[in-house]
Design a protein around this motif. Structure first.
Motif, short mmCIF file in Angstrom:
data_model
loop_
_atom_site.label_atom_id
_atom_site.label_comp_id
_atom_site.label_asym_id
_atom_site.label_seq_id
_atom_site.Cartn_x
_atom_site.Cartn_y
_atom_site.Cartn_z
N ASP B 61 0.81 -1.23 0.00
CA ASP B 61 0.00 0.00 0.00
C ASP B 61 0.84 1.27 0.00
N LEU B 62 2.14 1.14 -0.32
CA LEU B 62 3.01 2.32 -0.32
C LEU B 62 2.60 3.26 -1.46
N ASP B 63 2.52 4.56 -1.14
CA ASP B 63 2.18 5.56 -2.16
C ASP B 63 0.78 5.40 -2.73
N ILE B 64 -0.13 4.84 -1.95
CA ILE B 64 -1.52 4.79 -2.39
C ILE B 64 -2.33 5.67 -1.44
N PRO B 65 -2.87 6.81 -1.92
CA PRO B 65 -3.60 7.71 -1.03
C PRO B 65 -4.73 7.00 -0.30
N PRO B 66 -4.99 7.33 0.97
CA PRO B 66 -4.37 8.41 1.75
C PRO B 66 -3.11 7.96 2.47
N ASN B 67 -2.56 6.80 2.10
CA ASN B 67 -1.40 6.27 2.81
C ASN B 67 -0.10 6.87 2.28
N ILE B 68 0.05 8.19 2.42
CA ILE B 68 1.28 8.85 1.98
C ILE B 68 1.75 9.81 3.08
N ILE B 69 3.04 10.09 3.10
CA ILE B 69 3.58 11.03 4.09
C ILE B 69 3.94 12.32 3.37
N GLU B 70 3.39 13.42 3.85
CA GLU B 70 3.66 14.73 3.21
C GLU B 70 5.13 15.11 3.44
N GLY B 71 5.63 16.00 2.58
CA GLY B 71 7.04 16.38 2.62
C GLY B 71 7.54 16.83 3.98
N LYS B 72 6.77 17.73 4.64
CA LYS B 72 7.23 18.29 5.91
C LYS B 72 7.33 17.18 6.96
N GLN B 73 6.30 16.32 6.98
CA GLN B 73 6.30 15.23 7.96
C GLN B 73 7.42 14.23 7.66
N GLN B 74 7.70 14.06 6.38
CA GLN B 74 8.77 13.16 5.97
C GLN B 74 10.12 13.67 6.50
N THR B 75 10.33 14.98 6.36
CA THR B 75 11.58 15.58 6.84
C THR B 75 11.71 15.41 8.34
N LEU B 76 10.63 15.74 9.07
CA LEU B 76 10.69 15.65 10.54
C LEU B 76 10.90 14.21 10.99
N THR B 77 10.23 13.27 10.31
CA THR B 77 10.38 11.86 10.68
C THR B 77 11.80 11.39 10.40
N PHE B 78 12.37 11.84 9.28
CA PHE B 78 13.75 11.45 8.97
C PHE B 78 14.70 11.98 10.04
N MET B 79 14.51 13.25 10.41
CA MET B 79 15.39 13.85 11.43
C MET B 79 15.27 13.10 12.75
N ALA B 80 14.01 12.76 13.13
CA ALA B 80 13.80 12.05 14.39
C ALA B 80 14.47 10.68 14.34
N GLY B 81 14.34 9.97 13.21
CA GLY B 81 14.95 8.65 13.07
C GLY B 81 16.47 8.72 13.12
N ALA B 82 17.05 9.71 12.43
CA ALA B 82 18.50 9.83 12.37
C ALA B 82 19.08 10.22 13.73
N VAL B 83 18.45 11.20 14.39
CA VAL B 83 18.94 11.62 15.71
C VAL B 83 18.82 10.47 16.72
N SER B 84 17.69 9.76 16.67
CA SER B 84 17.51 8.61 17.58
C SER B 84 18.59 7.56 17.36
N SER B 85 18.94 7.32 16.10
CA SER B 85 19.94 6.29 15.82
C SER B 85 21.32 6.72 16.33
N VAL B 86 21.62 8.02 16.27
CA VAL B 86 22.91 8.50 16.78
C VAL B 86 22.94 8.32 18.31
N ILE B 87 21.86 8.71 18.99
CA ILE B 87 21.80 8.58 20.45
C ILE B 87 21.89 7.09 20.83
N PHE B 88 21.14 6.26 20.10
CA PHE B 88 21.16 4.82 20.35
C PHE B 88 22.59 4.26 20.19
#
Lengths: 195, 145
Positions: B61-88
């Motif tokens: 179901d990737l990329d099938i609306p409404p199952n998509i992540i908007e650009g801003k949320q994508q950026t924030l999620t990426f940052m959260a994932g990357a920072v968490s992995s560094v702390i981990f």
């Protein structure tokens, strides 16, 4: 009269369906995540990849201007959509378009995702040409794929690419003048043993 | 959409952990490594990247609306994932290497990330705090002047 841009779109999009394997590859490459995620990981690796403090500082400065360039790119695309031009997607004008993607509702020009990919790729290229060439190639494939998939005209992706590259170049120039900013970020990160 | 965002976070977190282990092993930053052997770190990097990409990008179901992540949320999620992995990575590598005998001693002056070639992050946490305070103090005094 059909403009050159639209004729080129109709030609490229008209190739859909001839090679099912190519259609599958393009469908995969142009999704909202793959290319952006790959380029983001390249940039993340750059932060830690330097061999020694000097080389690391060079890469980290590049990371900072690329990240800020990306933010500027998003603002520029938004402003463009609000104040300059709104262009309908090609599948609205041409209902017979072969679509390999869902139907986005925002303006076709400029392509936001292509702008972001080219901002990433340009930032990476300015820091490391060898890796940057591959990043630019990936961004180019992504841009052509968006036209092939029927969601952008060629001019949309060219406009997006230009905005992305210009924003990162501007940010690089700005941060060369305001060197204190990346230096401060790196100093704080170094105190945290992260740079 | 929230579920996809969480999956995206996992993709970024797992891949970042793997890639960072590869980079730390390549650059010899021993205090941040989960594995003593470089080959293990590279294998871990390749396996975690391949597994997480395969898992995420083969979702039906990737990329099938409404199952998509908007650009801003994508950026924030990426940052959260990357920072968490560094702390981990900082915490887990400190735990794994807590008894490890490092070849060289810790340098008296801070050299940033290179300090972690000789020790673990948790062991130098008091020094990190002191250095961070010093940097922030100098920045604040610089702004006042």
């Amino acid at each position: 009269m059909i403009s050159l841009d639209e004729r080129l779109f109709l030609f490229i999009n008209g190739l859909v369906g001839h090679w099912p394997f190519l259609d599958s590859v393009v469908s995969f490459l142009i999704n909202d995540y793959f290319v952006v995620v790959v380029l983001s990981f390249l940039l993340l690796v750059f932060w830690f990849a330097g061999n020694g403090p000097t080389s690391r500082a060079h890469l980290q400065t590049g990371f900072i201007w690329t990240a800020l360039g990306l933010a500027l790119t998003n603002v520029a695309v938004k402003l463009f959509n609000i104040f300059v031009v709104y262009r309908d997607r090609p599948f609205i004008r041409y209902p017979d378009t072969h679509l390999l993607f869902y139907r986005p509702h925002d303006s076709s020009f400029p392509s936001n995702s292509v702008a972001v990919c080219f901002a990433f790729a340009a930032g990476i290229y300015m820091v490391n040409r060898r890796v940057g060439v591959w990043a630019l190639a990936l961004a180019t494939v992504f841009a052509i794929g968006r036209v092939y998939a029927g969601i952008h005209y060629p001019l949309d992706v060219i406009g997006g690419a230009a905005i992305g590259v210009i924003c990162v170049m501007m940010m690089r120039k700005l941060l060369t003048l305001w060197k204190w900013f990346p230096d401060t970020v790196i100093r704080i990160a170094r105190a945290l043993r992260l740079a | 959409m929230a579920l996809l965002a969480f999956d995206y976070f996992l993709l970024v977190f797992v891949t970042s952990c793997g890639l960072l282990q590869g980079v730390f092993a390549f650059r010899g930053i021993v205090g941040l490594q989960f594995f003593q052997r470089r080959a293990c770190a590279f294998a871990f990097a390749a396996a975690s990247t391949a597994a997480s990409f395969l898992w995420f990008f083969t979702k039906p179901d990737l990329d099938i609306p409404p199952n998509i992540i908007e650009g801003k949320q994508q950026t924030l999620t990426f940052m959260a994932g990357a920072v968490s992995s560094v702390i981990f990575s900082l915490l887990v590598a400190s735990l794994i290497n807590r008894r490890r005998r490092f070849v060289t001693s810790t340098p008296s002056e801070s050299s940033g990330l290179d300090d972690l070639r000789h020790t673990t992050f948790v062991k130098i946490l008091p020094t990190v705090e002191r250095d961070l305070r010093a940097v922030l103090r100098s920045l604040v005094s610089g702004v006042r002047k």
